[in-house]
Design an enzyme around this catalytic site. Structure first.
Site, mmCIF file in Angstrom:
data_model
loop_
_atom_site.group_PDB
_atom_site.id
_atom_site.type_symbol
_atom_site.label_atom_id
_atom_site.label_comp_id
_atom_site.label_asym_id
_atom_site.label_seq_id
_atom_site.Cartn_x
_atom_site.Cartn_y
_atom_site.Cartn_z
ATOM 1 N N ASP A 133 -40.157 23.172 -19.285
ATOM 2 C CA ASP A 133 -39.511 24.483 -19.295
ATOM 3 C C ASP A 133 -38.791 24.497 -20.629
ATOM 4 O O ASP A 133 -37.787 23.787 -20.794
ATOM 5 C CB ASP A 133 -38.518 24.622 -18.141
ATOM 6 C CG ASP A 133 -37.911 26.011 -18.123
ATOM 7 O OD1 ASP A 133 -37.521 26.492 -19.206
ATOM 8 O OD2 ASP A 133 -37.831 26.621 -17.052
ATOM 9 N N HIS A 134 -39.288 25.260 -21.579
ATOM 10 C CA HIS A 134 -38.774 25.079 -22.940
ATOM 11 C C HIS A 134 -37.287 25.440 -23.051
ATOM 12 O O HIS A 134 -36.626 25.018 -23.984
ATOM 13 C CB HIS A 134 -39.635 25.804 -23.982
ATOM 14 C CG HIS A 134 -39.435 27.284 -24.049
ATOM 15 N ND1 HIS A 134 -40.013 28.148 -23.160
ATOM 16 C CD2 HIS A 134 -38.730 28.058 -24.898
ATOM 17 C CE1 HIS A 134 -39.665 29.387 -23.470
ATOM 18 N NE2 HIS A 134 -38.886 29.366 -24.531
ATOM 19 N N GLU A 169 -34.484 40.472 -24.119
ATOM 20 C CA GLU A 169 -35.375 40.422 -25.282
ATOM 21 C C GLU A 169 -35.589 41.831 -25.813
ATOM 22 O O GLU A 169 -35.534 42.800 -25.054
ATOM 23 C CB GLU A 169 -36.726 39.840 -24.881
ATOM 24 C CG GLU A 169 -36.642 38.426 -24.346
ATOM 25 C CD GLU A 169 -38.021 37.878 -24.033
ATOM 26 O OE1 GLU A 169 -38.674 37.376 -24.946
ATOM 27 O OE2 GLU A 169 -38.444 37.991 -22.867
ATOM 28 N N HIS A 189 -37.043 29.644 -16.141
ATOM 29 C CA HIS A 189 -35.940 29.513 -17.101
ATOM 30 C C HIS A 189 -34.565 29.846 -16.494
ATOM 31 O O HIS A 189 -33.610 29.085 -16.643
ATOM 32 C CB HIS A 189 -36.155 30.431 -18.306
ATOM 33 C CG HIS A 189 -37.501 30.287 -18.956
ATOM 34 N ND1 HIS A 189 -38.134 29.082 -19.104
ATOM 35 C CD2 HIS A 189 -38.341 31.202 -19.521
ATOM 36 C CE1 HIS A 189 -39.291 29.262 -19.721
ATOM 37 N NE2 HIS A 189 -39.453 30.538 -19.978
#
Ligand code: BG6
Length: 487
Positions: free
Chosen positions: A178-179, A217, A241
C-alpha cells in the site's frame, strides 16, 4: 544530518509488467534513485518481464526514456549507464512454457541464496497464472512476492487471492504494497506517536473530539476509467489507503517495531470498526460524482459512458468500538477533481472544559494536530496564543510546524516506492499489509457497498474544483462539526 545509506545485499528483482505504466512511472525510477544513492550493489539485477517482444537493449532504451520522463533531477550519463547495466529483459507470456524455462535459466545464473523478488506490476487477472507458474517452476521456495491493489474486489475475492498466494508462498514472503505506508510522513506518524511521551496521554477519546482523514485530488480518473468505474472511490482509496491511515492513527502502541507486532495492532483496529450496514451505512456515508465545469470534463465523459452510479468521491463517518476511541468518530473523505491536492490526518481536540476569555476573544479554533502527507509533508500543531503587542487579551490561532518537514529543508521526500522496494530486499514487512488485514478491511467495506446497492443510493453530483458534494457538509454539521478546508 543526511540519511545514512546502507547498501543492501545483492538481489535479483523480477518485475512482471515491466513495460507498463506503474513500472515506468514509479518502480524503475525508484530503483534508479536508490542505485545512484549507493544503496543497490552493482551486482544486483533487475529483470524486466513482460509480453512485449523486446530484448535487453530494447528494454534499456525504454527505461532510459522512462527515467528521463519520471526521475527527479538531472540524469548523469555515467550513472545512467551503470544503472542500465543492471537490466535484463525476458519476454514472458504466462501460458508459454519455454518463456518460463528461460526465466528459470536466468534465476539459476546466480547463487541459490541470492535474494530473489518477483514484483507483480500487472492487472489482477494475471496474479493467478503468474503465481501458479512460479510454483510450477519451483521459483516459490525462497523468493519474495510483491503485489499491490486491487487485492480483491470484495471479501470473497480477497480471500480467494490470499488462499492462492498462501498455497505457493509463506506469508512471511508475501509483500502486499500500500504505497501510502511508504510515504515519509506516515512513517513519521509512528515516530511521533511511539518515540514521544508528549502526545500519548492525549491520544484518546477523552481529549480528541474527532479525527479527519482527507485524501483530496485535483485530477480526474485520467484514462483509468475502465478500472475506476468498476471500483469507485470506496474500493480504490478507502479500503486500502484511508483505512491504513486510520489504523496507524488509532492503533495501540505495538510491543515492538516489527512487522507482526505492528500489523497485529492494525488488525485489532479494523476488527473494532463498528459495522456500517443497511440504514447505518446510508446515514454515515456520502457519495459523489463530479460534473463538468471550468473547462474540465465530467466523470461520465472521462469514463466515456452515459450513465454510471460509481462514486468519484466518498465521505464516511466511522466509529472504533474500543476503550481508547469510543465516542470519537473518525471521518474519512476522498475524491477526485476537488479544489486542491491535499492529504492529511487531523486530530481535532476537544474544547477546554471552561473558557475564561469570552469577554475579549473572537471564537477560536479547537487545537488540532495535523499530519500532512501531501503536498507539503510535515506535522503541525495548531494552538491558541495571545496576539503579540498592545490591545488587551486578544487571542489568535498559531501553527507550530515541525522542523523536520522535508520541503522546508529543501530536501523533497523520496517517493514511497523507493522505501518500499528496498524494504522487500531487506526482508522488512512492517510497511506492508498482511493478508488478514486486507480481509478485515473488506469485511468492513462490503456491507457499505451492499447498502448502497440495495437502496439504489446514487452519487450526488458536485462541481469540479469544489470541496465535494454538499451532503458531506451535512455529515459533519449534523454533529456540530466542520471539515477542514481543502486548500
Ligand atoms: C492510487 C489510486 O492507489 O492512489 C489512485 O488508485 C489515486 O486513484 C492514487 O490517484 C493517489 O496516490 P498519491 O500517492 O498520488 O496520493
Amino acid at each position: 544530518m543526511g540519511a545514512t545509506i546502507i547498501t543492501v545485499d545483492e538481489f535479483d528483482y523480477f518485475v512482471f509488467g515491466a513495460t507498463g505504466d506503474l513500472a515506468k512511472k514509479k518502480l524503475l525510477p525508484a530503483l534508479y534513485h536508490r542505485f545512484i544513492d549507493g544503496q543497490i550493489p552493482s551486482a544486483a539485477r533487475i529483470i524486466g518481464c513482460a509480453r512485449s517482444p523486446l530484448d535487453t537493449e530494447g528494454f534499456r532504451a525504454l527505461v532510459t526514456q522512462a527515467l528521463s520522463d519520471n526521475a527527479s533531477g538531472p540524469i548523469a550519463p555515467a550513472s545512467l549507464s551503470a544503472f542500465l547495466a543492471l537490466l535484463v529483459y525476458q519476454t514472458i507470456d504466462v501460458g508459454n512454457p519455454s518463456d518460463w524455462h528461460q526465466l528459470v535459466t536466468i534465476v539459476n545464473q546466480t547463487r541459490d541464496d541470492r535474494i530473489t523478488v518477483f514484483y507483480l506490476s500487472v492487472g489482477p487477472s494475471l496474479f493467478e497464472p503468474i503465481v501458479k507458474g512460479l510454483k510450477e517452476h519451483g521459483l516459490n521456495h525462497t523468493s519474495r512476492l510483491v503485489l499491490e491493489k486491487p487485492l480483491g474486489f470484495d471479501l470473497a475475492s480477497a480471500t480467494h487471492l490470499n488462499n492462492l498466494l498462501r498455497e505457493s508462498f509463506d506469508e512471511s514472503r508475501i509483500y502486499r504494497i500500500d504505497h501510502y505506508l511508504g510515504k515519509e510522513t506516515v512513517q513519521n506518524l509512528m515516530a511521533l506517536r511511539f518515540a514521544n511521551i508528549l502526545f500519548e496521554p492525549l491520544w484518546n477519546a477523552h481529549y480528541i473530539d474527532h479525527v479527519q482523514i482527507t485524501a483530496a485530488e485535483t485530477l480526474g480518473v485520467e484514462g483509468r476509467g475502465g478500472y475506476y468505474d468498476r471500483s469507485g472511490a470506496l474500493r480504490d482509496m478507502v479500503q486500502n489507503h484511508l483505512l491504513q491511515l486510520l489504523c496507524l492513527s488509532a492503533m495501540e502502541p505495538p510491543a515492538s517495531f516489527d512487522a507482526d507486532s505492528v500489523r497485529d495492532e492494525k488488525l485489532k483496529v479494523l476488527q473494532s470498526l463498528e459495522p456500517l450496514t443497511d440504514q447505518r451505512a446510508l446515514d454515515n456515508s456520502v457519495r459523489g460524482q463530479y460534473r463538468e465545469g471550468d473547462g474540465m470534463a465530467s466523470y461520465l465523459s472521462d469514463i466515456d459512458k452515459e450513465h454510471s452510479q460509481s462514486e468519484s468521491y466518498v465521505a464516511l463517518r466511522a466509529n472504533i468500538n474500543n476503550w481508547r476511541w469510543a465516542g470519537t468518530p473518525f471521518y474519512l473523505r476522498t475524491g477526485k477533481r476537488l479544489r486542491a491536492k491535499m492529504m492529511e490526518i487531523s486530530l481535532v481536540f476537544r474544547k477546554t472544559p471552561h473558557f475564561i476569555f469570552n469577554h475579549v476573544a473572537a471564537p477560536i479554533q479547537p487545537n488540532a494536530l495535523v499530519i500532512r502527507l501531501q503536498p507539503d509533508e510535515g506535522i503541525d500543531i495548531e494552538i491558541t496564543t495571545k496576539q503579540p503587542g498592545h490591545g488587551g487579551m486578544r487571542l489568535h490561532n498559531t501553527v507550530l510546524e515541525t522542523a523536520e518537514a522535508p520541503h522546508k529543508a529543501n530536501r523533497p521526500a523520496p517517493d514511497a516506492y523507493q522505501r518500499l522496494l528496498l524494504d522487500v530486499v531487506r526482508g522488512d514487512q512492517t510497511l506492508f499489509m498482511r493478508g488478514d488485514e486486507v480481509e478485515a478491511a473488506w469485511s468492513w467495506i462490503d456491507p457499505i457497498i451492499a447498502a448502497w446497492r440495495d437502496a439504489d443510493y446514487p452519487p450526488e453530483i458536485y462541481a469540479p474544483a469544489s470541496e465535494g458534494p454538499r451532503g458531506a457538509v451535512g455529515l459533519m454539521s449534523k454533529e456540530g462539526r466542520v471539515w477542514r478546508e481543502i486548500q
